[in-house]
Design a protein around this motif. Sequence first.
Motif: not given
Lengths: 412, 144
Positions: A315-317, A387-388, A390-394, A396-397
């Motif tokens: 989930f983090v690029e 941190k990333l 928290e910013m990731s829509p994936l 969150e899903m």
Amino acid sequence: MVENVTGANINLPIYLDYQATTPLDPRVLEVMMPYLTDNFGNPHSRSHSFGWEAEEGVEKAREQVASLIGANPKEIVFTSGATESNNLAIKGVGEFYKDRRNHIITVVTEHKCVLDTCRHLEQEGFRITYLPVQKNGLLDLDKLREAISDETVLVSVMAVNNEIGVIQPIAEIGAICREHGAFFHTDAAQAVGKIPLDVNEMNIDLMSISGHKLYGPKGIGVLYVRRKPRVRLKAMINGGGQERGMRSGTLAPMLCVGIGEACAIAQKDMGSDNERIRSLSNRLAKGLEDTLPDIFLNGDAEQRYPGNINYSFAFVEGESLMMGIKDLAVSSGSACTSSSLEPSYVLRAIGVEEDLAHTSLRIGIGRFTTEAEIDYSVATLKAHVSKLREMSPLWEMAQEGIDIKSIEWSDH
Amino acid sequence: MAYNERVVDHYENPRNVGSLDKSDEGVGTGLVGAPACGDVMKLQIQVSPDGIIEDAKFKTFGCGSAIASSSLVTEWVKGKTLDEAIEIKNTHIAEHLALPPVKIHCSVLAEDAIKAAVADYRAKHVGVSGDANAEHAETVDAAE
């Protein structure tokens, strides 16, 4: 200089890219220096002491390299690096024996310089088999047994993979090749000096070595070429017939003594180096796995060189992670770091799905890595992955229980 | 690769990270991109009854340029009408962030995300206002 929580001083940025290159060991530099100043002679000059001194240095280096891999010094050919060694081994053997056998076997996760050389020979009319690897990155020996025949002139399989660190079953591959009368070449750029290798015990006929992957200088490598039974190859560089006619051109004595000393140090220190690197590697893995969920080690967990750790941080690029952890010099398996948008072909070959391949980082630990650096790196990675996410829509899903594979994503 | 300072600023201090309630009648959600391509953007807009975008939130999985592009558009859409918002073009985003050619797709995705969010909002209000003819952008909705 910054102080970490334990009070230890560390210099930033921290170098964690030992697979790309290693720093020159100061002990190696010391041996090289005189050959850059007073001992400037041409090692091929036979008529005066300048030449003799340079030759003496080169021949000692040849012995040091040979000793590390259980070879005879006469079997050591100096080249400009592992790329040239791989080219010379594959093209040289291929061209020399092509009227008798014209089939070459290699593996899809090899370094680009092996794959590209094979592609070149394919265009010249050779038949090339690119064997797949298993999900753990290791070659299935049965696949090799199925592919090899009395048409096969050469099998080229790397010892340690540069991206995921897995160690191929070299001795077993060597035995299969010997049984079928095929030569066995191994690209051991990431392996020599790091894991024990013996060309006789492992039936290796040709082996590529790189100076700057084992704390030696850049611009020099070695091709080991077996004498008994003799392996012959067609030279790619013609000229004065240096290196037993296999590689013409004046040798660079300072580089030769550099790779020689690097091999001697590796032979002496391999045990203690490996013990430290293994312990640092475990410390890093434990530090990350204990607190970050959804991270995956790529490549076999056991059959690997511990100084090469490749993780997918789901989930983090990868590139955005590298941008955050700018104090850590690591490499990403993600596409965006290169100009192509494809994720790493090695990760894809071991079945890492594309979405996870975009989240991978390679962390390289080596001779000069310290415990304080590992602790700082773990803390930095944890902070930025969190941190990333928290910013990731994936992410969150995933937290909401939505399977991202169930979504029909748009193509672009 | 060296990043433009605006990209670094948006990456280090992203504006408007977060989520709005996607079931809220006043919220439009756009989810574009694909994990396999290395970029997914979710952009949400909160629209007032008179058709003004009052708030915007984003979450992005992607490189620094993708994060910066989405952070930037949350700032740009606020205070705009829906029609004004869909006038934002990827070229404006790319120019503002000085994106190199290999990163242009990040700005394209941000433009798509705005269109998708507006289309989602309009789909919730078909026939309610004068917006019945809203164009439908190619999109994927996370809720479905």
